[in-house]
Every structure is written in C-alpha cells, then in structure tokens.
Design an enzyme around this catalytic site. Structure first.
Site, mmCIF file in Angstrom:
data_model
loop_
_atom_site.group_PDB
_atom_site.id
_atom_site.type_symbol
_atom_site.label_atom_id
_atom_site.label_comp_id
_atom_site.label_asym_id
_atom_site.label_seq_id
_atom_site.Cartn_x
_atom_site.Cartn_y
_atom_site.Cartn_z
ATOM 1 N N LYS A 1 0.859 -1.193 0.000
ATOM 2 C CA LYS A 1 0.000 0.000 0.000
ATOM 3 C C LYS A 1 0.892 1.239 0.000
ATOM 4 O O LYS A 1 1.877 1.297 0.748
ATOM 5 C CB LYS A 1 -0.894 -0.036 1.247
ATOM 6 C CG LYS A 1 -1.944 1.092 1.304
ATOM 7 C CD LYS A 1 -2.854 0.941 2.529
ATOM 8 C CE LYS A 1 -3.953 1.996 2.561
ATOM 9 N NZ LYS A 1 -4.861 1.852 3.729
ATOM 10 N N SER B 1 -9.940 2.211 2.658
ATOM 11 C CA SER B 1 -9.034 2.886 1.765
ATOM 12 C C SER B 1 -8.075 1.957 1.021
ATOM 13 O O SER B 1 -7.461 2.372 0.042
ATOM 14 C CB SER B 1 -8.213 3.901 2.561
ATOM 15 O OG SER B 1 -7.409 3.245 3.521
ATOM 16 N N SER C 1 -10.285 0.044 7.009
ATOM 17 C CA SER C 1 -9.679 0.021 5.670
ATOM 18 C C SER C 1 -8.955 -1.250 5.274
ATOM 19 O O SER C 1 -8.516 -1.372 4.133
ATOM 20 C CB SER C 1 -8.698 1.179 5.523
ATOM 21 O OG SER C 1 -9.405 2.349 5.249
HETATM 22 N N1 GLN Z 1 -13.344 4.729 5.882
HETATM 23 C C1 GLN Z 1 -12.769 5.246 7.083
HETATM 24 C C2 GLN Z 1 -12.371 6.683 6.881
HETATM 25 O O1 GLN Z 1 -12.629 7.192 5.854
HETATM 26 C C3 GLN Z 1 -11.615 4.408 7.513
HETATM 27 C C4 GLN Z 1 -10.432 4.613 6.703
HETATM 28 C C5 GLN Z 1 -9.278 3.780 7.169
HETATM 29 O O2 GLN Z 1 -9.451 2.810 7.906
HETATM 30 N N2 GLN Z 1 -8.103 4.201 6.774
HETATM 31 O O3 GLN Z 1 -11.828 7.307 7.741
#
Ligand code: GLN
Length: 452
Positions: free
Chosen positions: A52, A132, A156
């Site tokens: 990532k 994400s 995410s």
């Molecule tokens: N979807 C969540 C956010 O937008 C979690 C994102 C994540 O875990 N990085 O903050």
C-alpha cells in the site's frame, strides 16, 4: 515475479498500482532464487507482494495517493516493509488507496479510483473495491500479487477485504509498528495483511508484527506462530453475537450470512452467546471526531517545505503554505482537516473532542466487559456488498456509514478480521468479521480458519 508483472501489465485498467517497481522486483526475486538454491531463505522467500502506498519505501516514490507528496522518495524504509524484505519477500510495487487513507471506496485517490475485479451477475457496472486499501484488495483479488500490505484506521483492511472476497486482518493496536507508515490518525492506525486465504494472512502477519523501539506505541511481546493454531479445535469457545450490529436497512442477505456464520461456529463446537454493546451507536460519531482531529494534527507537516509539492504561486511564506495545501490536498482531506481543527478549537474542544474521548473509553470498557464472557465476537464486516463507483460520493455521511461495523475495533484497539463467507443475490462476495481480545490474534485466527 515475472508472471505477476505481466498480469499487472494486462490489468492496468483496474488502476491498482500507483508505481510498479519491475526492475527492483526482478532483482529481489533473483536474490531469493539464490537463497533458495542454497536451501536457505525466510518464510516469505521469493513471494511477490504489493505494498500500500502509505508505507515508506526507501528510494521508491511514496505518495499516500496525495498530490501533496509529489516526488517524495523516502530515505528510510518502514519497519513493516523492512520485516517483509528481511523474510525474503519481493516488492512488485506500490498500491493505490484513498488519499491519506481517508475513504471507503478508493475514490478519493489523486491517482484515480480502483476498480473491483468482481461484477454483479449479468451486469457490467464497475464496482468499488472498498477503501481505503482498494489497491490492496483489488490486487489480491485479481491475483496481481500473492498478498498485500494494508492499513486500517476505521476499517480500511476489513471492508475492502469483504468487498473483494479476500482475507483482511487488523491486528491489535501496538502489535505492528507504525514507524514509516504515513500517519492518518495515530491512535487508530494499524497495519496488517490482505491475502487470498487465512493461512497466508497468518504467515504475513507474523512477519509484519513485532516490537519496534522506533514506535513507542508498539508493544514488546513475543509474536506467536499464527499458522500453528490453524485447524486447532474450537470446542468450548464462546462466540458473542452483539444485537446492536443488526442495524436498520441492513440487506437481508447479510443477516442470512451472519446466521450461517453462527451455524458454522456451532458446528465447530462453539457456544453462541447473545451479547449487548449498547454504545455501538456512538462509535461512528466518536470516530468521525477523533480521526479527523488526529489527522488535522498529523497533516500539518505538509507545508511545502519538507515533503513533496510546493506551489509555484506565492509571494510570502503564508501564501506558500496556503497555496501548497490548496493545490496539494483533495476535497475529502480538506473536509477532515476542517472538521478536525474545528473539534479541537478553543470553545469546541470540551463539547466535541473531550466528550468523544470519554465515550471512546466507555466503548473500550464495554468491550472489556463483553470479552469477560466471550472469546470472540462475530458480526458482518460491512453493511453492504461492493457498490457502484460514484454511487456514494455525493454524500460523505452515506460513505461514512460503511464503517459502522469496523470502527469499534479501532476505537477499542482490538484485533479484527474479515473472512470471505458467501455471496449476495447478485453474486457479489460478502465477509464476516471476527473481533478478539487485545493481543489474542491466535484465537481470532482459529476462528477465521473455521469460517473460511
Ligand atoms: N473509511 C474510514 C475513513 O474514511 C476508515 C479509513 C481507514 O481505515 N483508513 O476514515
């Protein structure tokens, strides 16, 4: 490695990679060949991975999918990736994500959205791979890498895994070093693997985890051999089923899948215990105060001086900061910075941030109490299957609702995992989530293996 590189080339339309490091991959693969020829090598010797693009990789462009990190080539390697290379893994490249990991659909990336390789039966609408870690989930699902690293601040790892039929593990906060991982919300962020199956996740996590003096929140505890517990009996384990996760509007198929998961656990000899986590309804509001607050502080470092982009359009230092940030950050990141600075500002701190921290502590206590009665908690991973690109971008709150089942684990620091468990009526994959006691990933892996 060559086979994966050619698959990546053919699957460019999925937009899973921001950077492909083909030369480096071949060089690392050769070194692994030499090790293997000598009959030595690590647990991941020669295994081609996607990383990532939130993990700093020395000398390789690291973007966090943000324009503001243009041209950023870290002079250091994250602890997680250095563990993976120590164990012989090969880096295929850097994977797309939501900008600074803020999102649930990989649509906030400066480098464009990622496309889920899955489709609804008889319908060619392109779907989101979740977020994400959408590059991680798609690349594993489309077999563009053997496995991928990911990070989970509010879901995410688990939500994208659920939407792509892959396995995702968010370890206990403190199990894996955050050093060299671009920070989003430091008290919630945790790295983990997205893989094709539970065994791969066990092997990957063992490599990624471990004490790191460079991260003061990384705990000094031995890392168990997660693979060794796979297949062990679950007899007598107590599985908690929290009624508050049965939310309004949840598709019937997800409820059915959940019941199926409960039945599988019963068959494996577990005892099912109904539990109640009444503070669940506050988890999303608390998360969307705490995470933006920490993000607004973490993102203050991107000022045009030290990293990446600097606007060409400025007259003094203030306009340089302002224009760099205006040009460099996308809309969702700006929204989070505004929310974060608002809840931290004098006059609102007590009403929002402090109160959110108090509720967070109560959520932690509620889980501690629940885990005095059960060994694992079983819930769906996400409230829906993969949705269409653009379907939820108009309404940020609609997007935030995706995290309803996952944010609780981050707020309480618990380990959580998503395992592929079935399909909806249109043939899209759905995952089930297991939560465990802090640092009890072993029991979680045992349960995951039974669900798989
Ligand atoms: N979807 C969540 C956010 O937008 C979690 C994102 C994540 O875990 N990085 O903050």
């Amino acid at each position: 490695t060559d086979a994966y590189l050619s698959r990546i080339e053919k699957a460019k339309a999925l937009n899973a990679f921001i950077t492909v490091t083909a030369d480096k991959a071949r060089e690392m693969a050769k070194a692994s060949d030499a090790q293997l020829a000598k009959g030595v090598g690590g647990d991941l010797e020669g295994v081609p991975l996607g990383i990532k693009d939130l993990f700093c990789t020395e000398g390789t462009l690291t973007t966090a999918a943000s324009h503001i990190l243009d041209g950023f080539h870290p002079r250091y390697e994250s602890t997680v990736t250095s563990h993976l290379w120590r164990d012989g893994a090969v880096m295929l490249g850097k994977l797309n994500l939501d900008e600074f990991a803020m999102g649930s659909s990989n649509e906030t990336s400066f480098y464009g959205n990622v496309i889920n390789p899955w489709r609804r039966d008889g319908d060619d609408t392109p779907l989101t791979p979740g977020g994400s870690s959408g590059g991680s989930s798609t690349s594993v699902a489309a077999r563009l890498c053997a496995a991928a690293t990911a990070t989970d601040t509010g879901g995410s790892i688990r939500q994208p895994a659920s939407l792509t039929n892959t396995v995702g593990v968010k370890p206990t906060y403190g199990r894996v070093s955050r050093w060299g991982v671009v920070a989003f919300a430091s008290s919630l962020d945790q790295a983990g693997p997205i893989t094709q199956d539970v065994r791969d996740a066990a092997i990957m996590l063992k490599s990624m985890a471990g004490h790191d003096p460079k991260d003061s929140t990384c705990i000094n505890r031995p890392v168990p051999d997660y693979e060794a517990v796979l297949g062990q009996s679950l007899k007598g384990l107590k599985i908690g089923v929290p009624k508050e996760y049965r939310i309004d509007g949840m598709p019937e198929e997800i409820e059915k899948l959940w019941q199926q998961g409960i039945a599988w656990m019963k068959d494996a000899g577990c005892e099912i215990v109904d539990i109640s986590l009444p503070l669940t309804k506050y988890a999303l509001p608390v998360y969307y105060i705490v995470a933006p607050a920490e993000a607004s502080s973490n993102l203050a470092r991107y000022d045009g001086v030290k990293f990446g982009l600097r606007s060409r359009d400025f007259t003094d230092i203030t306009s340089m900061y302002e224009n760099t940030r205006a040009e460099g950050f996308g809309d969702e990141v700006k929204r989070r910075i505004l929310i974060g600075t608002y809840v931290l500002s004098a006059g609102y701190y007590d009403a929002y941030y402090l109160r959110a921290q108090k509720v967070r502590k109560k959520i932690f206590d509620e889980f501690t109490d629940a885990f005095s009665k059960v060994d694992l908690i079983l819930t769906p991973s996400a409230p829906s299957a993969a949705f269409g690109l653009g379907e939820k971008t108009a309404d940020p709150v609609q997007m935030y609702l995706n995290d309803v089942f996952t944010v609780t684990a981050n707020l309480a620091g618990l380990p959580g995992a998503s395992v592929p468990a079935g399909y909806d009526k249109q043939g899209l994959p759905l995952g089930l989530q297991l939560l465990a006691k802090p640092f009890d990933e072993e029991t979680m892996f045992k349960g995951m293996y039974a669900l798989e």
